[in-house]
Design an enzyme around this catalytic site. Structure first.
Site, PDB file in Angstrom:
ATOM      1  CB  CYS A  85       5.373   2.099   8.110  1.00 16.47           C
ATOM      2  SG  CYS A  85       4.657   3.486   7.465  1.00 16.47           S
ATOM      3  CG  LEU A  86       5.791   0.936   2.277  1.00 13.76           C
ATOM      4  CD1 LEU A  86       5.421   1.480   0.296  1.00 13.76           C
ATOM      5  CD2 LEU A  86       7.856  -0.229   2.400  1.00 13.76           C
ATOM      6  N   GLY A  98       0.985  -1.819   0.299  1.00 10.97           N
ATOM      7  CA  GLY A  98       0.290   0.243  -0.039  1.00 10.97           C
ATOM      8  C   GLY A  98       0.473   1.067   0.081  1.00 10.97           C
ATOM      9  CD  GLN A 108       3.803   5.437   3.038  1.00  9.38           C
ATOM     10  OE1 GLN A 108       2.610   4.809   2.285  1.00  9.38           O
ATOM     11  NE2 GLN A 108       4.075   5.034   3.861  1.00  9.38           N
ATOM     12  CG  HIS A 111      -0.998   1.408   7.791  1.00  3.90           C
ATOM     13  ND1 HIS A 111       0.611   0.860   8.344  1.00  3.90           N
ATOM     14  CD2 HIS A 111      -0.049   1.759   6.656  1.00  3.90           C
ATOM     15  CE1 HIS A 111       0.991   0.996   7.911  1.00  3.90           C
ATOM     16  NE2 HIS A 111       1.198   1.588   6.982  1.00  3.90           N
ATOM     17  CD  GLU A 112      -0.740   2.671   2.831  1.00  8.10           C
ATOM     18  OE1 GLU A 112      -0.903   4.298   2.413  1.00  8.10           O
ATOM     19  OE2 GLU A 112      -0.132   1.370   3.166  1.00  8.10           O
ATOM     20  CG  HIS A 122       0.392   6.329   5.834  1.00  3.15           C
ATOM     21  ND1 HIS A 122       1.650   7.160   6.419  1.00  3.15           N
ATOM     22  CD2 HIS A 122       0.561   5.409   5.486  1.00  3.15           C
ATOM     23  CE1 HIS A 122       2.594   6.294   6.727  1.00  3.15           C
ATOM     24  NE2 HIS A 122       1.819   4.852   5.833  1.00  3.15           N
TER      25      HIS A 122
END
Ligand code: K1U
Ligand code: ZN
Length: 170
Positions: A94-95, A46, A51, A136-137, A140
């Site tokens: 998480c990236l 994702g 990000q 999660h997204e 963000h």
């Protein structure tokens, strides 16, 4: 398409609340293409636009397994409209916080309304990894990171480690 740099903790831009998309124009479509290229290359399952430094309410996702064909999904202006009382714990990554993982408890099922690429209003009922990843997204998009769901001790340790690394890198 362009590969974009993924912002890393403690970059302050990750804490911005993203703006709704008003019109799905060529700029938004290019953003989505860049997000898929960046997400697949990372690799991740994702990505939220913030990000890569664009604070628009856009999420890309692909939960297909390695051996399965690609299954790209786009969520524009996603909004959680229902959450279950039942919860589930998933070890999240998480990236923007590389090589860091933590158990996060979230509602096990969610209903999300969003716009698709054509601007049509859609609803999705999710459970399992899709429910976790959507939450999660969407976090963000609201400037929230998965570490905010961990204990203060764990969160502070992670922030300290990444702040030190950023200082060393100049
Ligand atoms: O938003 C992000 O930072 C992407 C993140 C999404 C996510 C992972 C786990 C739980 C919730 C949300 C990632 O993609 S981390 C990388 C990852 O999970 C993965 C990468 C390659 C193969 C399988 C998983
Ligand atoms: Zn993340």
């Amino acid at each position: 398409m362009a590969l974009r740099e993924i912002l890393i903790l403690p970059d302050k831009r990750l804490r911005k609340v993203s703006e709704p998309v008003k019109k799905i124009d060529a700029g938004v479509r290019k953003l989505i293409e860049d997000m898929f290229e960046t997400m697949y290359e990372a690799p991740g399952i994702g990505l939220a636009a913030v990000q890569i430094g664009t604070s628009k309410r856009v999420v890309t996702m692909d939960l297909a397994k390695k051996e399965e064909p690609k299954s790209p999904q786009v969520f524009i202006n996603p909004e959680i409209v229902w959450t279950s009382d039942e919860t589930a714990i998933y070890e999240e990554g998480c990236l923007s916080i590389p090589e860091t993982y933590g158990d996060v408890e979230r509602p096990a099922q969610v209903k999300v309304k969003y716009l698709d690429l054509e601007g049509a209003q859609r609803d999705i009922e999710a459970n399992g990894l899709l429910a976790t990843c959507l939450q999660h997204e969407i976090d963000h998009l609201n400037g929230i990171l998965f570490i905010d769901h961990l204990s203060k001790l764990k969160r502070d340790r992670i922030i300290k480690k990444f702040t030190k690394a950023a200082k060393r890198a100049g």
